[in-house]
Design an enzyme around this catalytic site. Structure first.
Site, PDB file in Angstrom:
ATOM      1  N   GLU A   1       0.793  -1.231   0.000  1.00 41.31           N
ATOM      2  CA  GLU A   1       0.000   0.000   0.000  1.00 41.31           C
ATOM      3  C   GLU A   1       0.821   1.275   0.000  1.00 41.31           C
ATOM      4  O   GLU A   1       0.474   2.260   0.669  1.00 41.31           O
ATOM      5  CB  GLU A   1      -0.932  -0.004   1.212  1.00 41.31           C
ATOM      6  CG  GLU A   1      -0.231  -0.005   2.581  1.00 41.31           C
ATOM      7  CD  GLU A   1       0.111  -1.371   3.131  1.00 41.31           C
ATOM      8  OE1 GLU A   1       0.389  -1.467   4.345  1.00 41.31           O
ATOM      9  OE2 GLU A   1       0.114  -2.363   2.355  1.00 41.31           O
TER      10      GLU A   1
ATOM     11  N   HIS B   1      -6.187   0.669   2.599  1.00 42.85           N
ATOM     12  CA  HIS B   1      -5.003   1.047   3.383  1.00 42.85           C
ATOM     13  C   HIS B   1      -4.740   2.558   3.339  1.00 42.85           C
ATOM     14  O   HIS B   1      -4.018   3.076   4.195  1.00 42.85           O
ATOM     15  CB  HIS B   1      -3.771   0.319   2.859  1.00 42.85           C
ATOM     16  CG  HIS B   1      -3.453  -0.941   3.594  1.00 42.85           C
ATOM     17  ND1 HIS B   1      -3.296  -0.992   4.956  1.00 42.85           N
ATOM     18  CD2 HIS B   1      -3.257  -2.215   3.125  1.00 42.85           C
ATOM     19  CE1 HIS B   1      -2.996  -2.236   5.319  1.00 42.85           C
ATOM     20  NE2 HIS B   1      -2.982  -2.992   4.226  1.00 42.85           N
TER      21      HIS B   1
ATOM     22  N   ASP C   1       8.723 -10.194  10.144  1.00 38.47           N
ATOM     23  CA  ASP C   1       8.540 -11.072   8.992  1.00 38.47           C
ATOM     24  C   ASP C   1       8.398 -12.533   9.414  1.00 38.47           C
ATOM     25  O   ASP C   1       7.669 -13.311   8.794  1.00 38.47           O
ATOM     26  CB  ASP C   1       9.711 -10.938   8.014  1.00 38.47           C
ATOM     27  CG  ASP C   1       9.460  -9.876   6.948  1.00 38.47           C
ATOM     28  OD1 ASP C   1       8.291  -9.681   6.564  1.00 38.47           O
ATOM     29  OD2 ASP C   1      10.429  -9.243   6.510  1.00 38.47           O
TER      30      ASP C   1
END
Length: 617
Positions: free
Chosen positions: A272, A300, A376
């Protein structure tokens, strides 16, 4: 050096210093596979007696650091501290001693290195045109620090400008408004400005042989020339989706909404980046059936970009809100049945991730503890789906009209700020007390908020979604399963009854079969011959079919699995396919490892690292 108490994933002294604006003056060097130049950081101290600025860096070569004094930059005292195993290497810069809060300006010359994961350089052979090189950045969640020295935390929101030098005839684009370009010998310098404050992870850059197609006065799609027509057709409804988002939420404040279709190694469905959403080419289904991702990325623009989670433990405030709003937009565009279907698929995905991670794992909490963890490594559908379900539950407890007003008030209250779950909770409680009647307030207070936020596993309430849009898909799956042991399983079925299903219904059909356990190979052979699942160009359907085949040890699709793994790098597809292929057998694991090493240089560095972890290599 310890992580900040404001953001455990940052080593910057966030409680003492903040950044207001940065200017990037950079050059892309494809031969050396690096970006070099300088960043000028304008910031201020937040308390008295601050003598040091600490910035996040990772795998950067710092050439020099200067501090502005009496209108001139002079050499500063600086030091790269010991590296943290996850969060990089803090850069400490000494300020002149001052008893009072004050502003400062730093200029840092640096070079990126191939060890950093924010940038992926592609050779000409890895592009559609096969003639020019390409690069793109991906800074979410904590990779901006390997693109530039910065306070790499979503708790800090800053404006930025940039001058980017690239070799001709390439084009540079950023998550900002283009303000001009100029020739400089064999190079072109592109200038950008982002006046709306954003966190560092939304700084984005792409350089390549790029062209655009106008969709509307404020929307365009960008890609390599070879597939611009296909991209323009696939995403022709961008303006309509954007207008619908404005109806659901509030006016769009970013000026432009452009879309960039990246090469297939891009590891996400979409990113985004303000003014320039990045998307995967796996959305090019040829029938506009996968554009829900665009609704998500457009949403977003409010949740995540305007109202930002203050750190990655509160990621659900970005993704849960966005998933909820995406489905409201889809419902407004395509009807409530479409929204309900998306909710069903999302709920199934949540259950799969909770089962895979472990129902007792703290990483399945809506607000997990990320001490020492790379965000992550904790990535899953939990913040998306569990967060969205909380808002869906709140809508059920109250009323869709009330929830729409809450959404508008929430954005108005917090836009331009970085917030935590406590801020969200306080806002809901305040709203309930001041805007709702006594009974409605009691219903809000009866929600098990602490359980929602802190407890692992599935949500504390059960959900039942509309059965009507599921009916055709579930009944079709039941019919197939009922004949799984017959000599001619496809007898009595027609191609049209599958073709006429919506994409999400097709996914639901395949999910229903997966849930029943391994399917007989004769059933899969008949189904594939009738429905043409293996050659399907719809990546959602193709992926789900391959997952069913792998779970059923159906080796006839092995070549198709390898092809999908080697031609796209979207982690939504690659990681589950590798895990399932590896789990089939010792030979399956060996094939998965072999395939990974053949494709490793094609994947984005984050994707490659996580696949290695999945495969245990």
């Amino acid at each position: 050096m310890q992580s900040s108490i404001i953001d455990k994933c940052s080593l910057s002294n966030l409680d003492q210093v903040t950044t207001d604006h940065i200017h990037l003056d950079l050059e892309a060097n494809f031969a050396a596979a690096h970006i070099s130049g300088c960043v000028t950081i304008s910031g201020r101290t937040l308390e008295n007696d601050v003598s040091t600025v600490v910035l996040d860096t990772q795998s950067l070569d710092i050439v020099s650091v200067q501090l502005k004094k009496d209108g001139q930059f002079v050499d500063a005292i600086w030091k790269l501290e010991d590296a943290h195993p996850v969060y990089g290497q803090p850069l400490s810069i000494t300020l002149e001693s001052a008893e009072e809060i004050r502003s400062f300006c730093l200029k840092i010359d640096y070079v990126t290195t191939e060890q950093g994961n924010a940038i992926q350089f592609l050779t000409p052979e890895q592009t559609l045109g096969k003639t020019h090189p390409y690069l793109f950045t991906q800074c979410q969640p904590i990779l901006a620090r390997s693109l530039l020295p910065c306070q790499d935390s979503p708790s800090v929101k800053l404006s930025y400008s940039a001058d980017i030098r690239v070799p001709k005839p390439l084009t540079a684009l950023m998550s900002a408004i283009a303000t001009g370009s100029r020739d400089d010998g064999d190079s072109t310098v592109y200038s950008f400005e982002q006046k709306t404050t954003i966190p560092s992870y939304l700084i984005a850059l792409v350089v390549g042989n790029l062209v655009s197609a106008k969709i509307s006065d404020r929307c365009a799609v960008w890609s390599e020339p070879e597939n611009i027509d296909a991209c323009a057709w696939e995403f022709a409804e961008m303006e309509t989706i954007l207008q619908t988002a404005e109806e659901v939420i509030s006016p769009y404040l970013w000026g432009r909404y452009d879309l960039l279709v990246l090469p297939p190694s891009f590891p996400y469905g979409g990113m985004e980046n303000p003014c320039l959403t990045f998307v995967t080419p796996t959305l090019l289904a040829g029938d506009r059936s996968l554009t829900d991702v665009i609704a998500h990325e457009i949403a977003h623009s409010w949740s995540g970009n305007l109202v930002t989670a203050k750190n990655w433990e509160h990621f659900w405030l970005n993704e849960g809100w966005t998933t909820f709003l995406e489905r409201k937009i889809v419902g407004r565009l395509n009807g409530e049945d479409a929204r309900q279907l998306s909710c069903v698929i999302g709920y199934n995905n949540l259950g799969e991730d909770v089962a895979r991670i472990g129902a007792e794992s703290p990483l399945t909490s809506l607000v997990p503890d990320l001490t020492g963890i790379d965000p992550d490594d904790s990535y899953s559908r939990i913040p998306y789906e569990k967060g969205s379900l909380l808002l869906y539950h709140l809508e059920q407890v109250l009323d869709p009209v009330i929830l729409k007003h809450i959404t508008k008030m929430y954005v108005l209250e917090f836009q331009g700020r970085s917030i935590g779950t406590g801020d969200f909770y306080d806002f809901i409680k305040h709203y309930a007390h001041h805007y709702l009647d006594e009974n409605a307030e009691k219903r809000v207070n009866s929600i098990a908020w602490d359980v929602w936020f802190k407890s692992p596993g599935m949500p504390p309430v059960s959900f039942s979604f509309s059965e009507q849009p599921q009916k055709a898909a579930i009944e079709l799956a039941e019919r197939w399963w009922a004949v799984k042991d017959t000599l001619d399983p496809s007898k009595g079925f027609s191609k049209d009854e599958f073709v006429n299903l919506l994409t999400l219904q097709k996914v639901l059909f395949l999910n229903a079969l997966i849930e029943k356990g391994p399917a007989p190979h004769s059933l899969l052979e008949a189904m594939d011959a009738l429905y043409m699942l293996t050659p399907s160009k719809n990546c959602e359907v193709h992926f789900k079919w391959l997952m069913l085949a792998l779970k059923s040890q159906f080796s006839q699709t092995t070549d198709a699995v390898i092809k999908m793994l080697s031609t796209q790098g979207r982690m939504k597809y690659t990681r589950p396919l590798y895990r399932e292929l590896s789990a089939m057998s010792a030979d399956g694991h060996a094939l998965a490892v072999k395939t990974f090493y053949q494709c490793a240089s094609f994947y984005h560095p984050v994707c490659a690292r996580l696949i290695k972890s999945d495969l245990g290599i």
